[in-house]
Scaffold this motif. Structure first.
Motif, PDB file in Angstrom:
ATOM      1  N   LEU A   1       7.366  48.699  19.053  1.00  0.00           N
ATOM      2  CA  LEU A   1       7.599  49.592  20.184  1.00  0.00           C
ATOM      3  C   LEU A   1       6.503  50.653  20.241  1.00  0.00           C
ATOM      4  CD1 LEU A   1      11.437  50.207  19.696  1.00  0.00           C
ATOM      5  CD2 LEU A   1      10.345  48.555  21.235  1.00  0.00           C
ATOM      6  N   GLY A   2       6.044  50.962  21.430  1.00  0.00           N
ATOM      7  CA  GLY A   2       5.056  52.020  21.588  1.00  0.00           C
ATOM      8  C   GLY A   2       3.744  51.768  20.886  1.00  0.00           C
TER       9      GLY A   2
ATOM     10  N   LYS B   1       2.589  41.950  12.765  1.00  0.00           N
ATOM     11  CA  LYS B   1       3.860  41.471  13.294  1.00  0.00           C
ATOM     12  C   LYS B   1       4.208  40.102  12.695  1.00  0.00           C
ATOM     13  CE  LYS B   1       5.780  39.844  17.715  1.00  0.00           C
ATOM     14  NZ  LYS B   1       5.729  38.438  17.334  1.00  0.00           N
ATOM     15  N   VAL B   2       3.243  39.193  12.666  1.00  0.00           N
ATOM     16  CA  VAL B   2       3.469  37.851  12.126  1.00  0.00           C
ATOM     17  C   VAL B   2       3.849  37.919  10.651  1.00  0.00           C
ATOM     18  CG1 VAL B   2       2.408  35.623  11.636  1.00  0.00           C
ATOM     19  CG2 VAL B   2       1.927  36.796  13.805  1.00  0.00           C
ATOM     20  N   ALA B   3       3.160  38.755   9.912  1.00  0.00           N
ATOM     21  CA  ALA B   3       3.432  38.881   8.480  1.00  0.00           C
ATOM     22  C   ALA B   3       4.836  39.432   8.232  1.00  0.00           C
ATOM     23  CB  ALA B   3       2.384  39.787   7.825  1.00  0.00           C
ATOM     24  N   LEU B   4       5.235  40.412   9.042  1.00  0.00           N
ATOM     25  CA  LEU B   4       6.556  41.001   8.863  1.00  0.00           C
ATOM     26  C   LEU B   4       7.649  39.999   9.235  1.00  0.00           C
ATOM     27  CD1 LEU B   4       8.097  43.555   8.086  1.00  0.00           C
ATOM     28  CD2 LEU B   4       8.002  44.274  10.484  1.00  0.00           C
ATOM     29  N   GLU B   5       7.430  39.222  10.280  1.00  0.00           N
ATOM     30  CA  GLU B   5       8.411  38.195  10.658  1.00  0.00           C
ATOM     31  C   GLU B   5       8.603  37.189   9.528  1.00  0.00           C
ATOM     32  OE1 GLU B   5       7.329  36.308  14.287  1.00  0.00           O
ATOM     33  OE2 GLU B   5       8.265  37.831  15.560  1.00  0.00           O
ATOM     34  N   ARG B   6       7.511  36.765   8.921  1.00  0.00           N
ATOM     35  CA  ARG B   6       7.619  35.785   7.835  1.00  0.00           C
ATOM     36  C   ARG B   6       8.358  36.368   6.636  1.00  0.00           C
ATOM     37  NH1 ARG B   6       1.442  33.346   8.066  1.00  0.00           N
ATOM     38  NH2 ARG B   6       1.790  31.935   9.853  1.00  0.00           N
TER      39      ARG B   6
ATOM     40  N   GLU C   1      14.104  54.849  22.612  1.00  0.00           N
ATOM     41  CA  GLU C   1      12.720  54.600  22.198  1.00  0.00           C
ATOM     42  C   GLU C   1      11.984  53.991  23.393  1.00  0.00           C
ATOM     43  OE1 GLU C   1      11.263  54.993  19.198  1.00  0.00           O
ATOM     44  OE2 GLU C   1      12.789  54.826  17.617  1.00  0.00           O
ATOM     45  N   PRO C   2      10.655  54.001  23.399  1.00  0.00           N
ATOM     46  CA  PRO C   2       9.928  53.326  24.484  1.00  0.00           C
ATOM     47  C   PRO C   2      10.328  51.853  24.569  1.00  0.00           C
ATOM     48  CG  PRO C   2       8.421  54.674  23.174  1.00  0.00           C
ATOM     49  CD  PRO C   2       9.731  54.642  22.436  1.00  0.00           C
ATOM     50  N   GLY C   3      10.984  51.467  25.653  1.00  0.00           N
ATOM     51  CA  GLY C   3      11.382  50.078  25.840  1.00  0.00           C
ATOM     52  C   GLY C   3      12.690  49.693  25.189  1.00  0.00           C
ATOM     53  N   LEU C   4      13.399  50.639  24.581  1.00  0.00           N
ATOM     54  CA  LEU C   4      14.642  50.304  23.890  1.00  0.00           C
ATOM     55  C   LEU C   4      15.648  51.440  24.059  1.00  0.00           C
ATOM     56  CD1 LEU C   4      15.936  48.116  22.014  1.00  0.00           C
ATOM     57  CD2 LEU C   4      15.238  49.567  20.092  1.00  0.00           C
TER      58      LEU C   4
ATOM     59  N   LEU D   1      14.339  42.387  15.672  1.00  0.00           N
ATOM     60  CA  LEU D   1      14.031  43.614  14.947  1.00  0.00           C
ATOM     61  C   LEU D   1      12.967  44.383  15.719  1.00  0.00           C
ATOM     62  CD1 LEU D   1      14.720  45.016  12.121  1.00  0.00           C
ATOM     63  CD2 LEU D   1      12.428  44.272  11.461  1.00  0.00           C
ATOM     64  N   PHE D   2      13.299  45.609  16.103  1.00  0.00           N
ATOM     65  CA  PHE D   2      12.375  46.479  16.840  1.00  0.00           C
ATOM     66  C   PHE D   2      11.842  47.529  15.871  1.00  0.00           C
ATOM     67  CE2 PHE D   2      15.521  44.850  19.787  1.00  0.00           C
ATOM     68  CZ  PHE D   2      14.737  44.373  20.824  1.00  0.00           C
ATOM     69  N   VAL D   3      10.545  47.744  15.931  1.00  0.00           N
ATOM     70  CA  VAL D   3       9.906  48.632  14.964  1.00  0.00           C
ATOM     71  C   VAL D   3       9.121  49.719  15.684  1.00  0.00           C
ATOM     72  CG1 VAL D   3       8.259  48.795  13.065  1.00  0.00           C
ATOM     73  CG2 VAL D   3       9.741  46.785  13.257  1.00  0.00           C
ATOM     74  N   SER D   4       9.414  50.962  15.333  1.00  0.00           N
ATOM     75  CA  SER D   4       8.601  52.113  15.734  1.00  0.00           C
ATOM     76  C   SER D   4       8.469  52.962  14.484  1.00  0.00           C
ATOM     77  CB  SER D   4       9.275  52.862  16.888  1.00  0.00           C
ATOM     78  OG  SER D   4      10.594  53.248  16.534  1.00  0.00           O
ATOM     79  N   GLU D   5       8.929  54.209  14.506  1.00  0.00           N
ATOM     80  CA  GLU D   5       8.968  54.977  13.263  1.00  0.00           C
ATOM     81  C   GLU D   5      10.091  54.477  12.357  1.00  0.00           C
ATOM     82  OE1 GLU D   5       9.254  59.087  14.181  1.00  0.00           O
ATOM     83  OE2 GLU D   5       7.225  59.221  14.998  1.00  0.00           O
ATOM     84  N   LYS D   6      11.098  53.842  12.978  1.00  0.00           N
ATOM     85  CA  LYS D   6      12.189  53.226  12.233  1.00  0.00           C
ATOM     86  C   LYS D   6      12.323  51.775  12.667  1.00  0.00           C
ATOM     87  CE  LYS D   6      15.877  55.647  11.290  1.00  0.00           C
ATOM     88  NZ  LYS D   6      17.160  56.386  11.411  1.00  0.00           N
ATOM     89  N   ALA D   7      13.195  51.049  12.004  1.00  0.00           N
ATOM     90  CA  ALA D   7      13.491  49.663  12.374  1.00  0.00           C
ATOM     91  C   ALA D   7      14.906  49.602  12.927  1.00  0.00           C
ATOM     92  CB  ALA D   7      13.363  48.753  11.155  1.00  0.00           C
ATOM     93  N   HIS D   8      15.067  48.861  14.019  1.00  0.00           N
ATOM     94  CA  HIS D   8      16.370  48.716  14.670  1.00  0.00           C
ATOM     95  C   HIS D   8      16.641  47.221  14.833  1.00  0.00           C
ATOM     96  CE1 HIS D   8      15.817  52.957  15.660  1.00  0.00           C
ATOM     97  NE2 HIS D   8      14.659  52.621  16.192  1.00  0.00           N
ATOM     98  N   ALA D   9      17.742  46.754  14.292  1.00  0.00           N
ATOM     99  CA  ALA D   9      18.040  45.320  14.312  1.00  0.00           C
ATOM    100  C   ALA D   9      19.266  45.043  15.176  1.00  0.00           C
ATOM    101  CB  ALA D   9      18.275  44.805  12.898  1.00  0.00           C
TER     102      ALA D   9
END
Length: 333
Positions: free
Chosen positions: A94-95, A103-108, A36-39, A131-139
């Motif tokens: 990502l991207g 982002k803040v809301a999802l972290e909480r 992924e871009p950056g991952l 947790l990296f988020v693009s079309e999917k989430a990668h932890a």
């Protein structure tokens, strides 16, 4: 063993290539499972003590937990077993995904899930979940974070012996890593200059050998290497064509060098193309099949084709307006 590499955005291709080269040096069966871009996600078939600190263009390395659609990430996090200790969750888009309040809301929201089984510590947690988020989430669970100050602290101007044409330590380290030399292998730099490439190789646990046609450079490189506590080294004055005689029976696992440009670096009147031709002949006599030679050059058109080598990778690294370094990775046939 699955690892997530959080890549620097300083170059579009070099960070991923560097990470993959080191992983292959550790385990030849390494394969990509995520890009992924950056991952970058790499799977090593067997468990290893991965040399986390080797990479120059990777911000952090994480042990992969899962990849899934974002709408089931909350459920997946709830099922993860992280072990004992305090926890912190950070989310990164990502991207261009997840900007600002999203982002803040999802972290909480997701941090609350982890808080059900662990005590949250946002400053000095025992376990850091990313947790990296693009079309999917990668932890992943963070294993290592790059100390940028350490690399910057080795800039050429901070060494006892200085020359303005020396590579930045970050780029020097990446060149060594592209060679796929394992920890403990030997790197040869036949145009060692002030020793920048050898410093990075030595700090990564490799044995080093270097030569230069100028005695002043050889002694300056020795001074710099000893400044960083390196004693297992072989340095000698030599013309590029005489390096095999000077190095004797010493086994070489890779040749890595910032080759003369014919600008500030002296060539004693010899054309750069001629020097490159002799470099290839020298490298061919020293390297076994499958071993690599990694070059930084000013003009790739001057680099000759050689029947014993094939070009496997090439990158451009812009230094400033009037200088672009071309990084070329060759493999011995």
């Amino acid at each position: 063993m699955r690892l997530l590499f959080e890549l620097s955005g300083e170059h579009p291709a070099l960070p991923a290539a560097e990470a993959e080269a080191v992983a292959v040096a550790v385990d030849s069966g390494t394969r990509r499972f995520l890009s992924e871009p950056g991952l970058l996600g790499l799977e090593l078939p067997r468990r290893h003590d991965f040399p986390l600190e080797r990479l120059a263009y990777t911000h952090a390395i994480h042990r992969h937990l899962f990849s899934c659609p974002l709408d089931v990430a909350q459920e997946m996090l709830g099922a993860v077993r992280l072990g004992e200790g305090t926890v912190r969750l950070r989310v990164k888009g990502l991207g261009g995904a997840l900007r600002g309040p999203q982002k803040v809301a999802l972290e909480r929201k997701l941090g609350g899930v982890l808080g059900e089984g662990h005590r949250i510590d946002l400053t000095r947690p025992d376990i850091r979940v990313r947790l990296f988020v693009s079309e999917k989430a990668h932890a992943g669970v963070t294993l290592f974070e790059q100390d940028k100050r350490a690399i910057e602290g080795r800039r050429p101007v901070r060494r006892p012996f200085f020359s303005p044409v020396t590579l930045h330590p970050k780029l020097a380290r990446a060149l060594v890593n592209l060679s796929r030399v394992p920890n403990g292998g030997r790197v040869l730099d036949p145009f060692c200059g002030t020793g920048g490439i050898l410093i990075e190789a030595g700090l990564m646990g490799m044995r080093v050998a270097g030569s230069d046609i100028e005695w002043t450079m050889v002694e300056g490189a020795r001074q710099n290497l000893q400044h960083y506590g390196m004693t297992d080294l072989r340095l000698f004055q030599s013309d590029i064509g005489e390096v095999p005689l000077s190095i004797g029976e010493l086994e070489v696992d890779a040749v890595v060098t910032d080759a003369p440009y014919g600008r500030a670096s002296g060539t004693r009147g010899e054309k750069v193309a001629g020097i490159y031709g002799r470099l290839f002949r020298t490298a061919s006599s020293l390297l076994g099949s499958g071993k690599r030679m990694v070059l930084a050059v000013h003009d790739p058109a001057l680099v000759p084709a050689h029947p014993d080598f094939r070009l496997v990778q090439a990158f451009e690294a812009r230094v400033h307006r009037s200088l672009t370094r071309h990084l070329m990775v060759f493999e011995k046939r």
